[in-house]
Each structure stands twice: as structure tokens, then as C-alpha cells.
Design a protein around this motif. Structure first.
Motif: not given
Length: 51
Positions: A4-23
Motif C-alpha cells: 500500500v505505502w511502498d515502504e518498509d513495514a518495519a517502520c510502522y507499529s502493529r496498530n498502524a492499519v487498525s488506526n487507519h481503518v478506525s479513522n
């Protein structure tokens, strides 16, 4: 996340997707119909569904 973001997933927390979905859910709830467009699906995680 890499797809999705074309970046290394290690830069994001495990909750990043959940936070985006919540928004997204908060923003979609202000639609006049008030329907739930984002569904939780076992083993898929999330699904966007238009009734």
C-alpha cells in the motif's frame, strides 16, 4: 503495508492499519445513510462493502 505505502513495514507499529481503518470508519459514519462500509472478516482482516 509494503504494497500500500511502498515502504518498509518495519517502520510502522502493529496498530498502524487498525488506526487507519478506525479513522476511515469515523469519516464514513458521517454519510447520510450511516451504514457500516468496512467489515471485519476472519482471516482477511478488513473488507470494504457497498450495500
Amino acid at each position: 503495508m509494503e504494497l500500500v505505502w511502498d515502504e518498509d513495514a518495519a517502520c510502522y507499529s502493529r496498530n498502524a492499519v487498525s488506526n487507519h481503518v478506525s479513522n476511515l470508519r469515523k469519516k464514513l459514519k458521517i454519510t447520510p445513510d450511516g451504514l457500516e462500509y468496512i467489515k471485519n472478516v476472519v482471516s482477511v482482516v478488513y473488507k470494504f462493502e457497498v450495500p
